[in-house]
Design a protein around this motif. Structure first.
Motif, mmCIF file in Angstrom:
data_model
loop_
_atom_site.group_PDB
_atom_site.id
_atom_site.type_symbol
_atom_site.label_atom_id
_atom_site.label_comp_id
_atom_site.label_asym_id
_atom_site.label_seq_id
_atom_site.Cartn_x
_atom_site.Cartn_y
_atom_site.Cartn_z
ATOM 1 N N TYR A 135 -10.604 -22.370 -13.158
ATOM 2 C CA TYR A 135 -9.437 -21.569 -13.533
ATOM 3 C C TYR A 135 -8.141 -22.288 -13.170
ATOM 4 N N LEU A 136 -8.042 -22.745 -11.927
ATOM 5 C CA LEU A 136 -6.822 -23.418 -11.481
ATOM 6 C C LEU A 136 -6.608 -24.743 -12.205
ATOM 7 N N GLY A 137 -7.691 -25.420 -12.549
ATOM 8 C CA GLY A 137 -7.567 -26.658 -13.313
ATOM 9 C C GLY A 137 -6.991 -26.410 -14.686
ATOM 10 N N SER A 138 -7.466 -25.356 -15.346
ATOM 11 C CA SER A 138 -6.943 -25.054 -16.688
ATOM 12 C C SER A 138 -5.500 -24.567 -16.596
ATOM 13 N N MET A 139 -5.175 -23.816 -15.555
ATOM 14 C CA MET A 139 -3.807 -23.351 -15.373
ATOM 15 C C MET A 139 -2.877 -24.531 -15.066
ATOM 16 N N GLY A 140 -3.356 -25.487 -14.286
ATOM 17 C CA GLY A 140 -2.543 -26.630 -13.904
ATOM 18 C C GLY A 140 -2.286 -27.626 -15.020
ATOM 19 N N GLN A 141 -3.116 -27.601 -16.057
ATOM 20 C CA GLN A 141 -2.942 -28.546 -17.163
ATOM 21 C C GLN A 141 -1.554 -28.450 -17.787
ATOM 22 N N GLY A 142 -1.024 -27.250 -17.851
ATOM 23 C CA GLY A 142 0.314 -27.062 -18.415
ATOM 24 C C GLY A 142 1.398 -27.757 -17.613
ATOM 25 N N PHE A 143 1.110 -28.026 -16.346
ATOM 26 C CA PHE A 143 2.076 -28.704 -15.479
ATOM 27 C C PHE A 143 1.683 -30.153 -15.228
ATOM 28 N N GLY A 144 0.597 -30.600 -15.847
ATOM 29 C CA GLY A 144 0.115 -31.951 -15.623
ATOM 30 C C GLY A 144 -0.543 -32.114 -14.260
ATOM 31 N N LEU A 145 -1.096 -31.019 -13.745
ATOM 32 C CA LEU A 145 -1.721 -31.039 -12.417
ATOM 33 C C LEU A 145 -3.207 -30.751 -12.535
ATOM 34 N N ASN A 146 -3.974 -31.237 -11.563
ATOM 35 C CA ASN A 146 -5.400 -30.945 -11.538
ATOM 36 C C ASN A 146 -5.672 -29.775 -10.586
ATOM 37 N N ALA A 147 -6.915 -29.371 -10.497
ATOM 38 C CA ALA A 147 -7.303 -28.222 -9.678
ATOM 39 C C ALA A 147 -6.951 -28.434 -8.211
ATOM 40 N N ASP A 148 -7.176 -29.635 -7.687
ATOM 41 C CA ASP A 148 -6.876 -29.896 -6.279
ATOM 42 C C ASP A 148 -5.390 -29.709 -5.976
ATOM 43 N N GLN A 149 -4.542 -30.159 -6.880
ATOM 44 C CA GLN A 149 -3.100 -30.001 -6.681
ATOM 45 C C GLN A 149 -2.684 -28.529 -6.744
ATOM 46 N N MET A 150 -3.307 -27.772 -7.632
ATOM 47 C CA MET A 150 -3.003 -26.339 -7.729
ATOM 48 C C MET A 150 -3.487 -25.606 -6.474
ATOM 49 N N ILE A 151 -4.679 -25.961 -6.006
ATOM 50 C CA ILE A 151 -5.207 -25.353 -4.782
ATOM 51 C C ILE A 151 -4.277 -25.647 -3.619
ATOM 52 N N ALA A 152 -3.800 -26.886 -3.523
ATOM 53 C CA ALA A 152 -2.885 -27.269 -2.444
ATOM 54 C C ALA A 152 -1.577 -26.481 -2.528
ATOM 55 N N TYR A 153 -1.069 -26.285 -3.741
ATOM 56 C CA TYR A 153 0.174 -25.528 -3.914
ATOM 57 C C TYR A 153 0.021 -24.100 -3.396
ATOM 58 N N TYR A 154 -1.049 -23.426 -3.820
ATOM 59 C CA TYR A 154 -1.237 -22.040 -3.400
ATOM 60 C C TYR A 154 -1.612 -21.933 -1.924
ATOM 61 N N ALA A 155 -2.309 -22.930 -1.393
ATOM 62 C CA ALA A 155 -2.657 -22.927 0.032
ATOM 63 C C ALA A 155 -1.403 -23.099 0.894
ATOM 64 N N ALA A 156 -0.385 -23.771 0.361
ATOM 65 C CA ALA A 156 0.854 -23.997 1.103
ATOM 66 C C ALA A 156 1.821 -22.808 1.007
ATOM 67 N N MET A 157 1.476 -21.807 0.198
ATOM 68 C CA MET A 157 2.342 -20.646 0.060
ATOM 69 C C MET A 157 2.462 -19.952 1.417
ATOM 70 N N PRO A 158 3.672 -19.567 1.804
ATOM 71 C CA PRO A 158 3.803 -18.871 3.096
ATOM 72 C C PRO A 158 3.034 -17.551 3.092
ATOM 73 N N TRP A 159 2.599 -17.140 4.264
ATOM 74 C CA TRP A 159 1.776 -15.924 4.374
ATOM 75 C C TRP A 159 2.484 -14.723 3.773
ATOM 76 N N TRP A 160 3.798 -14.631 3.987
ATOM 77 C CA TRP A 160 4.524 -13.470 3.479
ATOM 78 C C TRP A 160 4.602 -13.507 1.947
ATOM 79 N N GLY A 161 4.577 -14.719 1.365
ATOM 80 C CA GLY A 161 4.544 -14.833 -0.083
ATOM 81 C C GLY A 161 3.253 -14.264 -0.647
ATOM 82 N N SER A 162 2.148 -14.561 0.052
ATOM 83 C CA SER A 162 0.851 -14.008 -0.365
ATOM 84 C C SER A 162 0.824 -12.492 -0.228
ATOM 85 N N VAL A 163 1.462 -11.975 0.824
ATOM 86 C CA VAL A 163 1.509 -10.521 1.032
ATOM 87 C C VAL A 163 2.266 -9.845 -0.107
ATOM 88 N N PHE A 164 3.441 -10.381 -0.456
ATOM 89 C CA PHE A 164 4.229 -9.772 -1.541
ATOM 90 C C PHE A 164 3.547 -9.941 -2.892
#
Length: 151
Positions: free
Chosen positions: A40-69
């Motif tokens: 899923y993340l790989g297909s979503m990242g294609q629009g940005f020229g990113l692979n699944a690992d890069q998308m996973i890293a982006y969402y993993a770096a999201m601050p905790w409060w961002g995930s809460v909201f």
């Protein structure tokens, strides 16, 4: 004191079901992202020229409060849709909680965009659509309360 509900018109049920279907996609997106679904993340990242690992890293770096909201935005809308189907006045409250979550999440997404994202046209259009649908659901819930279709 109890409020008597009137019979719900067919259009109410159509709006309520469409609301649940619309918000179910948001829940699917949230779950696939939180579960770090590579396909899923790989297909979503294609629009940005990113692979699944890069998308996973982006969402993993999201601050905790961002995930809460983000969770408040997604699950508030799902709850609002379910409460609308149950003809509960608390549907409007759930949609308002969702609006708070959505606004904070959108601000975070514009302050810290996905790496490699240079054109913000699509995110802006999608954000406007999300806000418009949610504001429409809040307004619709309010009108249905006033008409005593939901109580």
């Amino acid at each position: 004191m109890t409020t008597t509900r009137i019979k719900a018109p067919t259009t109410f049920w159509i709006v309520a079901v469409l609301s649940l279907l619309w918000n179910a996609f948001g829940a699917y997106d949230y779950l696939m992202t939180q579960l770090q679904n590579r396909e899923y993340l790989g297909s979503m990242g294609q629009g940005f020229g990113l692979n699944a690992d890069q998308m996973i890293a982006y969402y993993a770096a999201m601050p905790w409060w961002g995930s809460v909201f983000w969770a408040l935005g997604v699950w508030g809308s799902v709850a609002g849709s379910v409460l609308l189907l149950l003809r509960s006045r608390f549907a409007m409250h759930a949609f308002i909680v969702s609006l708070l979550g959505l606004v904070v999440t959108l601000i975070l997404g514009f302050v810290e965009p996905i790496p490699g994202q240079t054109d913000m046209t699509l995110p802006i259009i999608f954000s406007i659509i999300l806000l418009a649908v949610l504001l429409a659901l809040i307004s619709y819930s309010r009108r249905m309360i006033a008409r005593r279709v939901i109580a």
